[in-house]
Design a protein around this motif. Structure first.
Motif, PDB file in Angstrom:
ATOM      1  N   HIS A 151       0.860  -1.189   0.000  1.00 48.96           N
ATOM      2  CA  HIS A 151       0.000   0.000   0.000  1.00 48.96           C
ATOM      3  C   HIS A 151       0.892   1.233   0.000  1.00 48.96           C
ATOM      4  O   HIS A 151       1.805   1.332   0.814  1.00 48.96           O
TER       5      HIS A 151
ATOM      6  N   ALA B  43      -3.867   4.291  14.040  1.00 46.91           N
ATOM      7  CA  ALA B  43      -5.046   3.445  14.255  1.00 46.91           C
ATOM      8  C   ALA B  43      -5.292   2.491  13.093  1.00 46.91           C
ATOM      9  O   ALA B  43      -6.094   1.565  13.214  1.00 46.91           O
ATOM     10  N   THR B  44      -4.614   2.707  11.965  1.00 47.87           N
ATOM     11  CA  THR B  44      -4.862   1.928  10.740  1.00 47.87           C
ATOM     12  C   THR B  44      -3.515   1.601  10.075  1.00 47.87           C
ATOM     13  O   THR B  44      -3.152   2.230   9.077  1.00 47.87           O
ATOM     14  N   LEU B  45      -2.823   0.615  10.631  1.00 50.02           N
ATOM     15  CA  LEU B  45      -1.438   0.351  10.200  1.00 50.02           C
ATOM     16  C   LEU B  45      -1.291   0.003   8.720  1.00 50.02           C
ATOM     17  O   LEU B  45      -0.350   0.451   8.072  1.00 50.02           O
TER      18      LEU B  45
ATOM     19  N   GLY C 162      -0.053  -1.168   5.465  1.00 49.67           N
ATOM     20  CA  GLY C 162       1.284  -1.615   5.066  1.00 49.67           C
ATOM     21  C   GLY C 162       2.386  -1.000   5.924  1.00 49.67           C
ATOM     22  O   GLY C 162       3.570  -1.251   5.674  1.00 49.67           O
TER      23      GLY C 162
ATOM     24  N   HIS D 144       2.830   4.884   6.840  1.00 55.63           N
ATOM     25  CA  HIS D 144       2.751   6.062   7.712  1.00 55.63           C
ATOM     26  C   HIS D 144       3.523   5.803   9.000  1.00 55.63           C
ATOM     27  O   HIS D 144       4.220   6.695   9.495  1.00 55.63           O
TER      28      HIS D 144
ATOM     29  N   ASP E   5      -4.520  -2.573  13.752  1.00 53.96           N
ATOM     30  CA  ASP E   5      -5.251  -2.908  12.526  1.00 53.96           C
ATOM     31  C   ASP E   5      -6.173  -4.070  12.878  1.00 53.96           C
ATOM     32  O   ASP E   5      -5.845  -4.896  13.725  1.00 53.96           O
TER      33      ASP E   5
ATOM     34  N   ALA F 285      -2.274  -7.621   7.944  1.00 51.65           N
ATOM     35  CA  ALA F 285      -1.569  -6.343   8.156  1.00 51.65           C
ATOM     36  C   ALA F 285      -0.792  -6.383   9.467  1.00 51.65           C
ATOM     37  O   ALA F 285       0.354  -5.926   9.541  1.00 51.65           O
TER      38      ALA F 285
ATOM     39  N   GLU G 174      -9.790  -3.518  16.518  1.00 54.42           N
ATOM     40  CA  GLU G 174     -10.549  -2.467  15.847  1.00 54.42           C
ATOM     41  C   GLU G 174     -10.236  -1.161  16.552  1.00 54.42           C
ATOM     42  O   GLU G 174     -10.105  -1.139  17.778  1.00 54.42           O
ATOM     43  N   PHE G 175     -10.181  -0.069  15.807  1.00 50.95           N
ATOM     44  CA  PHE G 175      -9.798   1.181  16.472  1.00 50.95           C
ATOM     45  C   PHE G 175     -10.892   1.723  17.390  1.00 50.95           C
ATOM     46  O   PHE G 175     -10.636   2.601  18.198  1.00 50.95           O
TER      47      PHE G 175
ATOM     48  N   ASP H 292      -6.244   6.498   8.897  1.00 45.35           N
ATOM     49  CA  ASP H 292      -6.191   6.504   7.429  1.00 45.35           C
ATOM     50  C   ASP H 292      -7.287   5.535   6.994  1.00 45.35           C
ATOM     51  O   ASP H 292      -7.087   4.317   6.987  1.00 45.35           O
TER      52      ASP H 292
ATOM     53  N   GLY I 200     -10.710   3.427   5.463  1.00 49.38           N
ATOM     54  CA  GLY I 200     -11.009   2.583   4.307  1.00 49.38           C
ATOM     55  C   GLY I 200     -10.119   1.359   4.243  1.00 49.38           C
ATOM     56  O   GLY I 200      -9.573   0.921   5.249  1.00 49.38           O
ATOM     57  N   VAL I 201      -9.988   0.824   3.018  1.00 49.01           N
ATOM     58  CA  VAL I 201      -9.228  -0.415   2.837  1.00 49.01           C
ATOM     59  C   VAL I 201      -7.869  -0.114   2.214  1.00 49.01           C
ATOM     60  O   VAL I 201      -7.686   0.933   1.586  1.00 49.01           O
ATOM     61  N   SER I 202      -6.926  -1.047   2.393  1.00 52.08           N
ATOM     62  CA  SER I 202      -5.599  -0.890   1.786  1.00 52.08           C
ATOM     63  C   SER I 202      -5.625  -1.430   0.359  1.00 52.08           C
ATOM     64  O   SER I 202      -6.524  -2.195  -0.011  1.00 52.08           O
TER      65      SER I 202
ATOM     66  N   MET J 103     -12.816  -6.947   6.747  1.00 53.99           N
ATOM     67  CA  MET J 103     -11.436  -6.521   6.975  1.00 53.99           C
ATOM     68  C   MET J 103     -10.791  -7.416   8.029  1.00 53.99           C
ATOM     69  O   MET J 103      -9.610  -7.709   7.967  1.00 53.99           O
TER      70      MET J 103
ATOM     71  N   ARG K  13      -4.823   6.427  -5.911  1.00 56.00           N
ATOM     72  CA  ARG K  13      -5.623   6.322  -4.694  1.00 56.00           C
ATOM     73  C   ARG K  13      -5.663   7.653  -3.928  1.00 56.00           C
ATOM     74  O   ARG K  13      -6.607   7.931  -3.196  1.00 56.00           O
TER      75      ARG K  13
END
Ligand SMILES: C[S@@+](CC[C@H](N)C(=O)[O-])C[C@H]1O[C@@H](n2cnc3c(N)ncnc32)[C@H](O)[C@@H]1O
Length: 320
Positions: free
Chosen positions: A19, A42-44, A46, A49, A67, A72, A92-93, A111, A113-115, A138, A308
């Motif tokens: 990603h 909160a959304t690791l 790949g 970030h 994640d 992931a 889950e966050f 971040d 949505g989906v990777s 997910m 993206r």
């Protein structure tokens, strides 16, 4: 999180192939206000970030990454195994308060949505390439898309299509999808594709964008994405210390609307019921301020490089 100068295996390129992180430099710059602070990704995904944030931290700083997707999480555990400032958890966050006590964070990133990896892995059922089984989870918990669709009635499915993707033809589309389900058609992307093709006036150039919106609407329901965003962001504001920053990247209008609405809860001075004739709450309840007055957008070069990124909007606020 201990002291260390150890770097992740693949620091700033972390995530490539899996990603491409969006606005990674801008986010690290805006979010890391204290190099010794404790941060949340909160959304690791790949880990792109996360790698960039770690580069900005001192040996005393720390990053916790969450994640809900096991793949992931395993990838990041491996990538950051020699990075003692990093802790990786599968969660889950919406559960972030379990890891981040109130007033503990100098910054948090969502971040949404989906990777790209999730979209590309056919077996995960997120993409509408022909013959894909309708899964779209997910994480591994909860019912798959196919189970949910077969339990929905026409009214429920139509309101999901309308609510999550602003689809005007929701009612007709819901009826066609459910007729195919009742006729015993296999629960794959082909079923949705055929229903979209039956919409009056559907032209070749619009088909993929309509399919993407139908898939997005169903995926958001399977993963309770809007509920997660609301609960997660509220918990993140509570977990920030004064001066700490919350960065949220969204990718479509319904997602951005939910982000904006949730942030607005914390921007109000007065939280009295609207029917009260005078303010009883003291009028000083605002707990965040905007760091960016308007949402941040990727540069032209990034939009060119990473399709993206084209729809991305970055909102950044600071706890006061
Ligand atoms: C857009 S990707 C993140 C990419 C990441 N920033 C990077 O640099 O690679 C979104 C990730 O968030 C995860 N995710 C989505 N909703 C989640 C939730 N409610 N709780 C935890 N993780 C979530 C997805 O599984 C996915 O891996």
């Amino acid at each position: 999180m201990g002291r260390s100068d150890a770097r992740p295996r693949n620091p700033s390129n972390q995530g490539h192939g899996y990603h491409l992180p969006v606005m990674a430099d801008e986010i690290a710059e805006l979010m890391v206000v204290d190099p010794d602070g404790r941060y949340l990704d909160a959304t690791l995904g790949g880990g792109g970030h996360a790698g960039r944030i770690l580069e900005k931290l001192s040996p005393k700083g720390g990053l916790i990454g969450l994640d809900r997707d096991m793949e992931a999480v395993e990838r990041n555990k491996l990538a950051f195994e020699n990075e003692p400032r990093m802790r990786v958890e599968r969660a889950e966050f919406s559960r972030l308060a379990e890891f981040c006590p109130p007033g503990s964070l100098s910054g948090a990133l969502f971040d949404l949505g989906v990777s790209s990896r999730q979209l590309d892995a056919k077996e995960r059922g997120f993409s509408f390439v022909p013959g894909t089984a309708l899964d779209m989870r997910m994480g591994s918990e909860g019912p798959a898309a196919s189970d949910l669709i077969s339990g929905w009635d026409e009214w429920e499915l139509a309101s999901i299509l309308r609510r999550n993707s602003d689809i005007d033809e929701a009612k007709r589309l819901a009826r066609t999808i459910l007729e195919a389900v009742e006729a015993g058609e296999e629960m794959t992307s082909d079923l949705i594709r055929k229903a979209v093709d039956k919409l009056p006036g559907m032209r070749d150039e619009n088909r993929n964008s309509m399919l993407a919106r139908v898939f997005q609407a169903i995926r958001m329901e399977v993963n309770d994405e809007m509920g997660q965003v609301q609960t997660g962001m509220r918990a993140a504001v509570a977990a920030l210390k004064t001066g700490g920053r919350l960065c949220v990247l969204s990718y479509h209008s319904v997602e951005d609307r939910k982000v904006k609405e949730t942030l607005a809860e914390f921007e109000k001075d007065c939280i009295c019921a609207p029917n009260l004739p005078v303010c009883m709450c003291g009028g000083n309840n605002r707990s965040i301020r905007k760091v960016l007055r308007k949402p941040g957008l990727p540069s032209d070069a990034e939009r060119e490089r990473n399709p993206r990124a084209r729809s991305a909007k970055l909102r950044v606020v600071e706890k006061i």
